[in-house]
Write a protein that holds these residues in place. Structure first.
Motif, PDB file in Angstrom:
ATOM      1  N   LEU A   1     -28.118  -3.692  26.305  1.00 32.08           N
ATOM      2  CA  LEU A   1     -27.880  -5.135  26.120  1.00 32.08           C
ATOM      3  C   LEU A   1     -26.383  -5.465  26.202  1.00 32.08           C
ATOM      4  O   LEU A   1     -26.002  -6.629  26.113  1.00 32.08           O
ATOM      5  N   PHE A   2     -25.554  -4.466  26.368  1.00 39.48           N
ATOM      6  CA  PHE A   2     -24.093  -4.619  26.524  1.00 39.48           C
ATOM      7  C   PHE A   2     -23.480  -5.499  25.429  1.00 39.48           C
ATOM      8  O   PHE A   2     -22.515  -6.223  25.682  1.00 39.48           O
ATOM      9  N   GLY A   3     -24.079  -5.475  24.245  1.00 38.45           N
ATOM     10  CA  GLY A   3     -23.531  -6.247  23.123  1.00 38.45           C
ATOM     11  C   GLY A   3     -23.590  -7.757  23.332  1.00 38.45           C
ATOM     12  O   GLY A   3     -22.878  -8.516  22.671  1.00 38.45           O
ATOM     13  N   THR A   4     -24.434  -8.234  24.248  1.00 38.64           N
ATOM     14  CA  THR A   4     -24.492  -9.679  24.536  1.00 38.64           C
ATOM     15  C   THR A   4     -25.135 -10.444  23.367  1.00 38.64           C
ATOM     16  O   THR A   4     -26.265 -10.124  22.983  1.00 38.64           O
ATOM     17  N   PRO A   5     -24.448 -11.448  22.815  1.00 42.25           N
ATOM     18  CA  PRO A   5     -25.028 -12.184  21.682  1.00 42.25           C
ATOM     19  C   PRO A   5     -26.404 -12.785  22.042  1.00 42.25           C
ATOM     20  O   PRO A   5     -26.563 -13.375  23.107  1.00 42.25           O
ATOM     21  N   GLY A   6     -27.355 -12.590  21.173  1.00 40.38           N
ATOM     22  CA  GLY A   6     -28.689 -13.185  21.348  1.00 40.38           C
ATOM     23  C   GLY A   6     -29.599 -12.423  22.293  1.00 40.38           C
ATOM     24  O   GLY A   6     -30.782 -12.779  22.441  1.00 40.38           O
ATOM     25  N   ALA A   7     -29.089 -11.356  22.937  1.00 41.28           N
ATOM     26  CA  ALA A   7     -29.896 -10.672  23.967  1.00 41.28           C
ATOM     27  C   ALA A   7     -31.189 -10.096  23.399  1.00 41.28           C
ATOM     28  O   ALA A   7     -32.178  -9.954  24.123  1.00 41.28           O
ATOM     29  N   GLU A   8     -31.188  -9.803  22.088  1.00 42.17           N
ATOM     30  CA  GLU A   8     -32.389  -9.200  21.502  1.00 42.17           C
ATOM     31  C   GLU A   8     -33.572 -10.184  21.476  1.00 42.17           C
ATOM     32  O   GLU A   8     -34.714  -9.780  21.300  1.00 42.17           O
ATOM     33  N   GLN A   9     -33.310 -11.482  21.715  1.00 43.27           N
ATOM     34  CA  GLN A   9     -34.445 -12.436  21.761  1.00 43.27           C
ATOM     35  C   GLN A   9     -35.143 -12.428  23.115  1.00 43.27           C
ATOM     36  O   GLN A   9     -36.216 -12.988  23.268  1.00 43.27           O
ATOM     37  N   ALA A  10     -34.487 -11.841  24.114  1.00 41.84           N
ATOM     38  CA  ALA A  10     -35.092 -11.829  25.455  1.00 41.84           C
ATOM     39  C   ALA A  10     -36.239 -10.814  25.491  1.00 41.84           C
ATOM     40  O   ALA A  10     -36.277  -9.884  24.683  1.00 41.84           O
ATOM     41  N   HIS A  11     -37.160 -11.020  26.432  1.00 46.02           N
ATOM     42  CA  HIS A  11     -38.209 -10.018  26.620  1.00 46.02           C
ATOM     43  C   HIS A  11     -37.609  -8.808  27.314  1.00 46.02           C
ATOM     44  O   HIS A  11     -36.776  -8.942  28.214  1.00 46.02           O
ATOM     45  N   LEU A  12     -38.075  -7.620  26.911  1.00 49.52           N
ATOM     46  CA  LEU A  12     -37.624  -6.383  27.555  1.00 49.52           C
ATOM     47  C   LEU A  12     -38.816  -5.781  28.289  1.00 49.52           C
ATOM     48  O   LEU A  12     -39.961  -6.159  28.037  1.00 49.52           O
ATOM     49  N   LEU A  13     -38.548  -4.833  29.147  1.00 43.04           N
ATOM     50  CA  LEU A  13     -39.660  -4.109  29.787  1.00 43.04           C
ATOM     51  C   LEU A  13     -39.480  -2.620  29.533  1.00 43.04           C
ATOM     52  O   LEU A  13     -39.359  -1.828  30.456  1.00 43.04           O
ATOM     53  N   GLU A  14     -39.475  -2.254  28.257  1.00 46.24           N
ATOM     54  CA  GLU A  14     -39.255  -0.850  27.908  1.00 46.24           C
ATOM     55  C   GLU A  14     -40.568  -0.135  27.678  1.00 46.24           C
ATOM     56  O   GLU A  14     -40.725   1.019  28.013  1.00 46.24           O
ATOM     57  N   ARG A  15     -41.500  -0.826  27.027  1.00 42.10           N
ATOM     58  CA  ARG A  15     -42.764  -0.206  26.635  1.00 42.10           C
ATOM     59  C   ARG A  15     -43.908  -1.083  27.089  1.00 42.10           C
ATOM     60  O   ARG A  15     -43.729  -2.259  27.375  1.00 42.10           O
ATOM     61  N   THR A  16     -45.113  -0.501  27.089  1.00 41.49           N
ATOM     62  CA  THR A  16     -46.297  -1.266  27.471  1.00 41.49           C
ATOM     63  C   THR A  16     -46.443  -2.504  26.583  1.00 41.49           C
ATOM     64  O   THR A  16     -46.780  -3.586  27.064  1.00 41.49           O
ATOM     65  N   GLU A  17     -46.159  -2.330  25.283  1.00 39.61           N
ATOM     66  CA  GLU A  17     -46.293  -3.453  24.346  1.00 39.61           C
ATOM     67  C   GLU A  17     -45.375  -4.602  24.745  1.00 39.61           C
ATOM     68  O   GLU A  17     -45.740  -5.775  24.600  1.00 39.61           O
ATOM     69  N   ASP A  18     -44.176  -4.277  25.246  1.00 38.36           N
ATOM     70  CA  ASP A  18     -43.230  -5.321  25.683  1.00 38.36           C
ATOM     71  C   ASP A  18     -43.824  -6.093  26.850  1.00 38.36           C
ATOM     72  O   ASP A  18     -43.766  -7.325  26.907  1.00 38.36           O
ATOM     73  N   ALA A  19     -44.377  -5.344  27.815  1.00 32.33           N
ATOM     74  CA  ALA A  19     -44.923  -5.975  29.017  1.00 32.33           C
ATOM     75  C   ALA A  19     -46.126  -6.842  28.648  1.00 32.33           C
ATOM     76  O   ALA A  19     -46.301  -7.947  29.169  1.00 32.33           O
ATOM     77  N   GLU A  20     -46.950  -6.342  27.709  1.00 26.74           N
ATOM     78  CA  GLU A  20     -48.127  -7.125  27.291  1.00 26.74           C
ATOM     79  C   GLU A  20     -47.707  -8.376  26.530  1.00 26.74           C
ATOM     80  O   GLU A  20     -48.294  -9.447  26.703  1.00 26.74           O
ATOM     81  N   ALA A  21     -46.663  -8.234  25.690  1.00 25.90           N
ATOM     82  CA  ALA A  21     -46.183  -9.399  24.922  1.00 25.90           C
ATOM     83  C   ALA A  21     -45.672 -10.464  25.892  1.00 25.90           C
ATOM     84  O   ALA A  21     -45.946 -11.660  25.742  1.00 25.90           O
ATOM     85  N   PHE A  22     -44.946 -10.029  26.922  1.00 21.87           N
ATOM     86  CA  PHE A  22     -44.444 -10.989  27.910  1.00 21.87           C
ATOM     87  C   PHE A  22     -45.620 -11.667  28.613  1.00 21.87           C
ATOM     88  O   PHE A  22     -45.625 -12.885  28.811  1.00 21.87           O
ATOM     89  N   HIS A  23     -46.630 -10.878  28.964  1.00 25.43           N
ATOM     90  CA  HIS A  23     -47.785 -11.433  29.675  1.00 25.43           C
ATOM     91  C   HIS A  23     -48.482 -12.519  28.838  1.00 25.43           C
ATOM     92  O   HIS A  23     -48.857 -13.578  29.352  1.00 25.43           O
ATOM     93  N   THR A  24     -48.618 -12.251  27.529  1.00 23.65           N
ATOM     94  CA  THR A  24     -49.249 -13.244  26.640  1.00 23.65           C
ATOM     95  C   THR A  24     -48.429 -14.535  26.624  1.00 23.65           C
ATOM     96  O   THR A  24     -48.967 -15.639  26.741  1.00 23.65           O
ATOM     97  N   ARG A  25     -47.100 -14.390  26.525  1.00 24.79           N
ATOM     98  CA  ARG A  25     -46.231 -15.572  26.523  1.00 24.79           C
ATOM     99  C   ARG A  25     -46.288 -16.297  27.869  1.00 24.79           C
ATOM    100  O   ARG A  25     -46.239 -17.530  27.941  1.00 24.79           O
ATOM    101  N   LEU A  26     -46.410 -15.512  28.925  1.00 21.44           N
ATOM    102  CA  LEU A  26     -46.458 -16.097  30.269  1.00 21.44           C
ATOM    103  C   LEU A  26     -47.717 -16.959  30.424  1.00 21.44           C
ATOM    104  O   LEU A  26     -47.653 -18.091  30.921  1.00 21.44           O
ATOM    105  N   LEU A  27     -48.852 -16.427  29.970  1.00 25.08           N
ATOM    106  CA  LEU A  27     -50.103 -17.194  30.088  1.00 25.08           C
ATOM    107  C   LEU A  27     -50.014 -18.485  29.277  1.00 25.08           C
ATOM    108  O   LEU A  27     -50.467 -19.551  29.722  1.00 25.08           O
ATOM    109  N   ALA A  28     -49.407 -18.381  28.082  1.00 26.40           N
ATOM    110  CA  ALA A  28     -49.260 -19.582  27.241  1.00 26.40           C
ATOM    111  C   ALA A  28     -48.364 -20.603  27.945  1.00 26.40           C
ATOM    112  O   ALA A  28     -48.651 -21.816  27.968  1.00 26.40           O
TER     113      ALA A  28
END
Ligand SMILES: Cc1cc2nc3c(=O)[nH]c(=O)nc-3n(C[C@H](O)[C@H](O)[C@H](O)COP(=O)(O)OP(=O)(O)OC[C@H]3O[C@@H](n4cnc5c(N)ncnc54)[C@H](O)[C@@H]3O)c2cc1C
Length: 435
Positions: A129-156
């Motif tokens: 995240l290179f120390g970027t303020p607020g970056a932890e609120q962004a979706h990541l694609l590190e784990r399956t759970e991250d990808a699924e969480a993004f998909h749920t938000r995308l459908l909404a």
């Protein structure tokens, strides 16, 4: 619970670790009624990480794509243990797994200890995240759970946009590397499939922006590939903003050196860094928390190896020099390291030593642009010098990487059956997962 002991313990069943476990398990089989190889992973099933952008966009269903480690272990003769690495002691040759928690944080399974004769760390990497303020609120694609969480938000967000008066939704992707480019292409495809299946009055516009600090996207690849990918993405309506450094991530926008980029959804796909916890395992690590390994994948401790994204391994060129370069964090590197290490460990069991160091062969880089399109460069093995590929050939070369991985863990006949089954499933149920 009494401690467990295995001859070879591999932590991390990803692109590299799972292939290593399968190769070793098939070769070594069982001794005194017990497998000699143990694979540990924090997840109970395996997803090939380069598919995560498809899971995020909903064009790949994890419940069909996921392969159970226990079942893979049965057919490849390795044992599997579910758990997340907590402590690693290379001197005592012992590791500890965190307790497994159930609903409400209740302990289902206590902390467990495993001892080993040889240990292999293959625990991958995460985002930088290179120390970027607020970056932890962004979706990541590190784990399956991250990808699924993004998909749920995308459908909404799709749902909200289709009933809104503006009839538009926006996604901002930080990072114009392969992940950002492939995700944007996959989102365009998901959106198009969605529009095909809803009424005209519900249709809405999808606005995607890729924000990249460097002067061009796909910076690690030849310029011709970046140019082709930029043209293809812009044709699809993606806004490619290069030279824009993200200074902060807010809930509804990115602040960049070229102004704000408003977005309903923000994905962070810039930079790779291994887990900070890697520095606490008694092994030498580098500044991106990778385990420092030599050209034989040996860590700073005897009888402990590391491979894949979590290993900082020197990249030896054809003249034998390294110029301080490290092997890039790629699935093809993890795949090659798994087969090298399998040979090394099997040789050592027979009191022999593999004389040659690990030499990474870069077969090129391929980027999927959705809709049976790809772009990339193939190198070495196939054509000697670097040559450019695009369209269907590039897409097929890209898919063949995934098939190679499946072949290493399932064998050729099962890979063919699986590929056909998935193709038929898509024909019947459609490609886009809307639930
Ligand atoms: C969206 C995306 C697209 C990509 N596309 C490509 C591509 O096209 N081509 C390419 O070459 N590379 C690509 N990559 C990079 C590629 O996925 C990685 O380089 C590769 O997966 C590394 O393999 P690995 O075995 O080192 O780690 P991984 O495949 O990440 O596996 C690590 C495993 O370790 C487990 N683990 C992690 N921590 C722990 C712990 N503490 N305890 C227990 N288990 C743990 C994880 O659950 C996982 O199963 C892509 C990556 C992403 C995110």
């Amino acid at each position: 619970m009494p401690g467990m002991h295995y001859d070879i313990v591999i932590v991390g069943g990803g692109a590299g670790g799972l292939e290593l476990a399968a190769r070793l398990g098939r070769k070594l089989g069982r001794q005194a009624g017990k497998e000699r190889v143990l694979l540990i992973d924090r997840s109970s099933y395996h997803i090939w990480k380069p598919s995560l952008h498809e899971v995020a966009a909903g064009t790949l269903d994890v419940h069909q794509e996921g392969l159970s480690y226990s079942i893979l272990g049965r057919s490849n003769h390795f044992s599997f243990l579910l758990g997340e690495l907590d402590a690693f002691d290379p001197v005592a040759k012992r590791l500890t797994l965190k307790p497994i928690l159930g609903e409400g944080g209740r302990v289902l399974v206590d902390e467990r200890g495993v001892t080993f004769t040889w240990g292999v760390l293959a625990i991958g990497s995460g985002s930088n995240l290179f120390g970027t303020p607020g970056a932890e609120q962004a979706h990541l694609l590190e784990r399956t759970e991250d990808a699924e969480a993004f998909h749920t938000r995308l459908l909404a967000a799709f749902m909200k946009a289709s009933f809104s008066s503006e009839k538009t939704m926006s996604v901002a992707i930080v990072g114009g590397g392969a992940t950002g480019v492939e995700l944007s292409a996959e989102l365009i495809e998901a959106h198009r499939e969605l529009l095909d299946s809803i009424g005209a009055e519900q249709r809405f516009r999808l606005d995607i922006a890729i924000v990249e600090a460097a002067p061009r996207i796909l910076g690690g690849l030849p310029e011709k590939i970046s140019d082709q990918a930029t043209v293809a993405l812009e044709r699809k309506g993606v806004r490619v903003r290069t030279g824009a450094k993200v200074s902060a991530v807010h809930a509804d926008r990115l602040a960049t050196s070229l102004g704000d980029v408003p977005a309903d959804l923000i994905v962070w796909a810039a930079g790779v860094k291994a887990a900070a916890t890697n520095t606490g395992y008694g092994l030498e690590t580098n500044r991106t928390n990778q385990f420092v390994v030599n050209d034989r994948l040996e860590t700073s401790a005897p009888d402990v190896w590391a491979l894949g994204d979590c290993a900082g391994c020197p990249w030896i060129d054809k003249d034998g020099g390294t110029e301080g370069r490290l092997i890039p964090a790629r699935a093809q590197a993890a795949h090659q390291q798994a087969s090298y290490l399998a040979k090394t460990l099997i040789a050592r069991l027979g009191q022999r030593r593999v004389e040659t160091p690990f030499v990474y062969r870069d077969f090129g880089s391929l980027v999927s642009l959705g809709e049976n399109k790809g772009v990339g460069a193939l190198m070495g093995g196939l054509g000697g010098p670097n040559f450019f590929v695009e369209g269907l050939i590039a897409k097929w070369a890209y898919i063949s990487l995934h098939l190679d991985h499946h072949r290493a863990i399932l064998g050729t006949p099962k890979t063919v059956v699986l590929a056909l089954a998935r193709l038929l499933q898509q024909r019947v149920a459609g490609r886009l997962k809307l639930h």
